[in-house]
Design a protein around this motif. Sequence first.
Motif, PDB file in Angstrom:
ATOM      1  N   GLU A  70      -6.585   7.520  -2.473  1.00  0.00           N
ATOM      2  CA  GLU A  70      -5.846   8.355  -2.300  1.00  0.00           C
ATOM      3  C   GLU A  70      -5.859   9.045  -1.321  1.00  0.00           C
ATOM      4  O   GLU A  70      -7.287   9.519  -0.848  1.00  0.00           O
ATOM      5  CB  GLU A  70      -5.838   9.075  -4.041  1.00  0.00           C
ATOM      6  CG  GLU A  70      -4.946  10.792  -4.092  1.00  0.00           C
ATOM      7  CD  GLU A  70      -4.834  11.251  -5.092  1.00  0.00           C
ATOM      8  OE1 GLU A  70      -5.806  10.921  -6.212  1.00  0.00           O
ATOM      9  OE2 GLU A  70      -4.128  12.555  -5.384  1.00  0.00           O
ATOM     10  N   ASP A 113      -1.900   9.226   0.725  1.00  0.00           N
ATOM     11  CA  ASP A 113      -1.261   9.570  -0.500  1.00  0.00           C
ATOM     12  C   ASP A 113       0.110   8.718  -0.339  1.00  0.00           C
ATOM     13  O   ASP A 113       0.712   8.651   1.866  1.00  0.00           O
ATOM     14  CB  ASP A 113      -0.753  11.215  -0.037  1.00  0.00           C
ATOM     15  CG  ASP A 113      -2.141  11.399  -0.151  1.00  0.00           C
ATOM     16  OD1 ASP A 113      -2.978  11.179  -1.186  1.00  0.00           O
ATOM     17  OD2 ASP A 113      -2.238  12.972  -0.136  1.00  0.00           O
ATOM     18  N   VAL A 114       1.535   7.843  -0.852  1.00  0.00           N
ATOM     19  CA  VAL A 114       1.935   7.601  -0.807  1.00  0.00           C
ATOM     20  C   VAL A 114       3.066   8.072  -2.060  1.00  0.00           C
ATOM     21  O   VAL A 114       2.233   8.264  -3.086  1.00  0.00           O
ATOM     22  CB  VAL A 114       2.803   6.020  -0.847  1.00  0.00           C
ATOM     23  CG1 VAL A 114       1.760   5.615   0.936  1.00  0.00           C
ATOM     24  CG2 VAL A 114       1.911   5.112  -2.210  1.00  0.00           C
ATOM     25  N   ASP A 115       4.205   7.691  -1.892  1.00  0.00           N
ATOM     26  CA  ASP A 115       4.886   8.496  -3.394  1.00  0.00           C
ATOM     27  C   ASP A 115       4.824   7.491  -4.364  1.00  0.00           C
ATOM     28  O   ASP A 115       4.773   5.745  -3.922  1.00  0.00           O
ATOM     29  CB  ASP A 115       6.459   8.298  -3.081  1.00  0.00           C
ATOM     30  CG  ASP A 115       7.579   8.670  -4.308  1.00  0.00           C
ATOM     31  OD1 ASP A 115       6.758   8.212  -5.384  1.00  0.00           O
ATOM     32  OD2 ASP A 115       8.803   8.242  -3.630  1.00  0.00           O
ATOM     33  N   PRO A 116       4.200   6.831  -5.498  1.00  0.00           N
ATOM     34  CA  PRO A 116       3.755   6.288  -6.246  1.00  0.00           C
ATOM     35  C   PRO A 116       5.509   5.195  -6.488  1.00  0.00           C
ATOM     36  O   PRO A 116       5.028   3.627  -6.712  1.00  0.00           O
ATOM     37  CB  PRO A 116       3.814   6.873  -7.581  1.00  0.00           C
ATOM     38  CG  PRO A 116       3.474   8.219  -6.436  1.00  0.00           C
ATOM     39  CD  PRO A 116       4.069   8.548  -5.896  1.00  0.00           C
ATOM     40  N   ALA A 117       6.448   5.438  -6.525  1.00  0.00           N
ATOM     41  CA  ALA A 117       7.632   4.965  -6.240  1.00  0.00           C
ATOM     42  C   ALA A 117       7.806   3.275  -5.592  1.00  0.00           C
ATOM     43  O   ALA A 117       7.817   2.777  -5.575  1.00  0.00           O
ATOM     44  CB  ALA A 117       8.653   5.407  -6.388  1.00  0.00           C
ATOM     45  N   VAL A 118       6.882   3.688  -4.508  1.00  0.00           N
ATOM     46  CA  VAL A 118       6.403   2.539  -3.108  1.00  0.00           C
ATOM     47  C   VAL A 118       6.243   1.762  -3.969  1.00  0.00           C
ATOM     48  O   VAL A 118       6.572   0.450  -3.614  1.00  0.00           O
ATOM     49  CB  VAL A 118       5.804   2.930  -2.025  1.00  0.00           C
ATOM     50  CG1 VAL A 118       5.661   2.302  -1.467  1.00  0.00           C
ATOM     51  CG2 VAL A 118       6.487   4.594  -1.174  1.00  0.00           C
TER      52      VAL A 118
END
Length: 408
Positions: free
Chosen positions: A232, A242-247
Amino acid sequence: MSTVLVINSGSSSIKYQLVDPTSGEAVASGIVERIGDDEGSIKHTYAGRTTTQHDPVADHGAGLRAVLALFASVGPDLAQAHMVAVGHRVVQGGSVFDGPVVVDDDVVAQIDALSPLAPLHNPAHVIGLRVARELFPDVPHVVVFDTAFFRTLPEAAYTYAIDAAVAREHGVRRYGFHGTSHQYVSARAAEVLGRRPQDVNQIVLHLGNGASASAVRGGVAVETSMGLTPLEGLVMGTRSGDVDPAVLIHLQRNAGMSVDDVDDLLNRRSGLKGLSGENDFRALHELIATGDADAALALEVYLHRLRKYIGAYYAVLGRVDAVVFTAGVGENDATVRARALESLETLGIAIDDDRNAVRSHEARVISPDWATTTVMVVPTNEELAIARQAVALVGDEVDDDPAELGHA
Ligand code: ADP
């Protein structure tokens, strides 16, 4: 002189350093690589000379024994080194460990039990601990956890906003990593400022291949950028941060990627490397100089993320006395430092170009005298920090009866 042997045991490597905790000198150091491979290597440096061996290293035990043979043949003689402890770096201490501990069988079992939270690291540490305790049975072994400095994070900072029962059951929370470095560097920064740690609020930026930021209020960590794992936060050499967890969900649903594929993507094929093909800043700058657009974008993405965190931590702390750069990039890359803090004069943050251009291994101030926030470069030294923590823990016992120390 007394010394501490500091060991960082990875899944296929062992890094070690024999440290004089008083002077801070690294008496000898080295690395065993490609353990278990057809081609292994050991590099051992002592008195300015590096000896390299290219032989297969069957396992961690064989690796450490080969290191001991090098100490015997090349030096320094460990029998004369007055080794008072072996210090082990351990990545994940979970919610269990809030400081260094003397190793016994229970401690090893607890580190092993935390393996689901650090599947690449903790099992390797456990092997290293077992082997080192066999080879050095008469010296106390101390483990120093990467997570320990961040055990003081407020609940609001370490809690993920997900179903609380699921989070509790699986230990899903933010732990923070690089803690030994953030602790050492923030303490050194206060020292350089000539102030007591409890009087200083600071933002520490550990920018190496892995990168993390922390907010330290009065010597106590209150926020950090790494989370459940060291993935993270900031953009890193090969990690996305960080990335959108939906990635992850999207790629698994639509790109035919498995859990392991996504793990590999985010940890090893992302960050600067994923964006530009290069994870080393020196090579990145060279690419940018040739007009490479991907490399230029990679640097901008890196800096944008870094600046977002600096701003966020300013708000977390309210008053920032110092911004401190450390680790490979933070200590060496004047461009990253200058760009990370550009146009923040209204916050009292600025960089003096001449001071920033100085290359040195010493801790130094790089802000102008008028700035209300002091910007510093403070070289990190995790091995020394581990050695000092080990001595602080076993120092008294060492004087008593070394033979009993392993069972403290
Ligand atoms: P690790 O996370 O592996 O401990 P380090 O803290 O040693 O990493 O940082 C390694 C990184 O530091 C390199 O990948 C490189 O990007 C950067 N670095 C090292 N030396 C320099 C330099 N002279 N100029 C710019 N960047 C440097």
